[in-house]
Enzyme design. Structure first.
Site, PDB file in Angstrom:
ATOM      1  N   HIS A  63       8.731   1.525  -7.133  1.00 20.83           N
ATOM      2  CA  HIS A  63       9.326   1.397  -8.467  1.00 20.83           C
ATOM      3  C   HIS A  63       8.444   1.996  -9.562  1.00 20.83           C
ATOM      4  O   HIS A  63       7.224   1.908  -9.521  1.00 20.83           O
ATOM      5  CB  HIS A  63       9.735  -0.048  -8.766  1.00 20.83           C
ATOM      6  N   ASP A 164       0.781  -1.896 -10.145  1.00 18.51           N
ATOM      7  CA  ASP A 164       2.116  -2.336  -9.738  1.00 18.51           C
ATOM      8  C   ASP A 164       3.124  -1.581 -10.595  1.00 18.51           C
ATOM      9  O   ASP A 164       3.335  -1.955 -11.740  1.00 18.51           O
ATOM     10  CB  ASP A 164       2.203  -3.855  -9.942  1.00 18.51           C
ATOM     11  N   GLU A 194      12.608  -2.763 -11.131  1.00 18.07           N
ATOM     12  CA  GLU A 194      12.222  -3.699 -10.062  1.00 18.07           C
ATOM     13  C   GLU A 194      11.710  -5.003 -10.637  1.00 18.07           C
ATOM     14  O   GLU A 194      11.968  -6.086 -10.104  1.00 18.07           O
ATOM     15  CB  GLU A 194      11.141  -3.070  -9.167  1.00 18.07           C
ATOM     16  N   GLU A 195      10.964  -4.895 -11.730  1.00 20.83           N
ATOM     17  CA  GLU A 195      10.269  -6.080 -12.263  1.00 20.83           C
ATOM     18  C   GLU A 195      11.220  -7.113 -12.857  1.00 20.83           C
ATOM     19  O   GLU A 195      10.823  -8.238 -13.121  1.00 20.83           O
ATOM     20  CB  GLU A 195       9.227  -5.664 -13.310  1.00 20.83           C
ATOM     21  N   ASP A 217       4.875  -1.247  -2.185  1.00 21.98           N
ATOM     22  CA  ASP A 217       4.595  -2.019  -3.398  1.00 21.98           C
ATOM     23  C   ASP A 217       3.244  -2.712  -3.243  1.00 21.98           C
ATOM     24  O   ASP A 217       2.647  -2.686  -2.166  1.00 21.98           O
ATOM     25  CB  ASP A 217       5.714  -3.053  -3.632  1.00 21.98           C
ATOM     26  N   HIS A 303       0.142  -8.364 -12.278  1.00 24.81           N
ATOM     27  CA  HIS A 303       0.848  -8.653 -13.529  1.00 24.81           C
ATOM     28  C   HIS A 303      -0.112  -9.056 -14.651  1.00 24.81           C
ATOM     29  O   HIS A 303       0.276  -9.756 -15.577  1.00 24.81           O
ATOM     30  CB  HIS A 303       1.945  -9.711 -13.344  1.00 24.81           C
TER      31      HIS A 303
HETATM   32 CO    CO Z   1       5.395  -6.449  -9.991  1.00 25.48          CO
HETATM   33 ZN    ZN Z   2       5.829  -4.134  -7.858  1.00 25.37          ZN
END
Ligand code: CO
Ligand code: ZN
Length: 332
Positions: A63, A164, A194-195, A217, A303
């Site tokens: 992503h 990420d 995606e998030e 990922d 994150h």
């Molecule tokens: Co993520």
């Molecule tokens: Zn991710």
């Protein structure tokens, strides 16, 4: 590959606003691909090869979007209230710097806490962009921002706000570059949104109708002081996902990955993730169902503004994918 990773992670692209990332990826892949298209949700879909004897139609997905924040309200003194776009921990936010898509920087401040409160909940945080009134505030409701942090190269360990999942975007680009001859029809999907709960990969899978799905990922790592109890660590090799909170990887896909890693003597580790999921979750249930799995890069501080991966895991993930995709695929 470090240069490519740096370029990708320093590009801005919260969910739904992946256009700058997509343009950068497109420029990297155009000369390597047999076909390039963009679907209605903004997924960049890049095909390499055509299905021959023993080959499968394979969808890889990484992503393009990163965690973001969105302005919900501007008060009369020009302070911006916000909420998250994707999973954000409020304890990572106080003191952070952000940058809006229009280039406007801001700092995150917090209200005084009430008795008994030890952490700022999201609603007690605000962004100060230097404005003094709602009228002179350069941000309006609905504007999106991302963490404003540069890439850091610590040698084997690399740090960024958007490992990420840009590190996987880099892995897909490098895999495409190294994949010379394949009996498989391989679709490299650079997915959107995606998030916010994998969305782009779902429409991409519907369009491609793959016979095998593989997400790439990041995953958590269990190797920090008193951290999560988890078998993955930085530098232990790419992780082969068995289960996360949104998917049970197809055991045939897990075995295919493990056998490939063993055969080519590529280090790997097994992954069971207790919270979180990936694009593979929606690829697996697309149309009438797709055998799916995921290759993960262990990552610390996911994150947060400082996500950390090990460069050797990144290189070994490329080796693994190139090895797996260069040969006929038998799922058994
Ligand atoms: Co993520
Ligand atoms: Zn991710």
């Amino acid at each position: 590959m470090k240069e490519l990773i740096q370029k990708l992670v320093e590009t801005t692209g919260p969910s739904g606003y992946e256009n700058a990332v997509r343009a950068l990826v497109r420029a990297e892949v155009e000369s390597l691909a047999d076909d390039v298209r963009v679907d209605a949700l903004g997924n960049l879909i890049v095909r390499k090869g055509e299905k021959k004897d023993g080959g499968l139609r394979v969808m890889l997905s990484a992503h393009m979007d990163e965690i973001g924040i969105i302005a919900t309200h501007i008060d009369e003194r020009g302070f911006v209230r916000f909420t998250s776009v994707g999973g954000l921990y409020p304890n990572m936010l106080l003191g952070s710097r952000v940058r809006f898509l229009n280039g406007q920087p801001g700092v995150i401040g917090g209200e005084k806490l009430d008795a008994g409160e030890r952490l700022h909940p999201m609603e007690k945080l605000f962004i100060d962009v230097g404005a003094t009134s709602r009228e002179d505030c350069p941000v309006q409701v609905g504007d999106m921002a991302i963490f404003d942090r540069p890439f850091v190269d610590l040698g084997d360990r690399l740090v960024s706000k958007a490992m990420d999942d840009r590190v996987a975007v880099a892995i897909l680009i490098e895999t495409l570059r190294q994949l010379k001859d394949t009996p498989n029809e391989v679709y490299f999907v650079f997915s959107t949104q995606e998030e916010v709960g994998p969305r782009g990969a779902g429409t991409a899978a519907y369009g491609i109708d793959p016979e095998l799905g593989v997400a790439v990922d990041v995953t958590r790592s269990g190797d920090t002081p008193r951290g999560v109890r988890m078998a993955t660590c930085l530098g232990g090799g790419p992780a082969i996902k068995v289960r996360d909170s949104g998917m049970l990887a197809d055991p045939r896909v897990v075995r295919w990955m493990e056998a490939g890693a063993k055969k080519h003597e590529i280090p790997y580790q097994m992954e069971v993730l207790e919270a979180g999921s990936t694009d593979a979750m929606v690829i697996q249930v697309a149309r009438a169902g797709v055998p799916s799995g995921c290759v993960s890069i262990p990552c610390r501080y996911i994150h947060s503004p400082s996500e950390m991966v090990d460069y050797r895991d990144v290189q070994n993930a490329v080796r693994l994918l190139v090895a797996l995709l260069s040969e006929p695929i038998e799922l058994k």
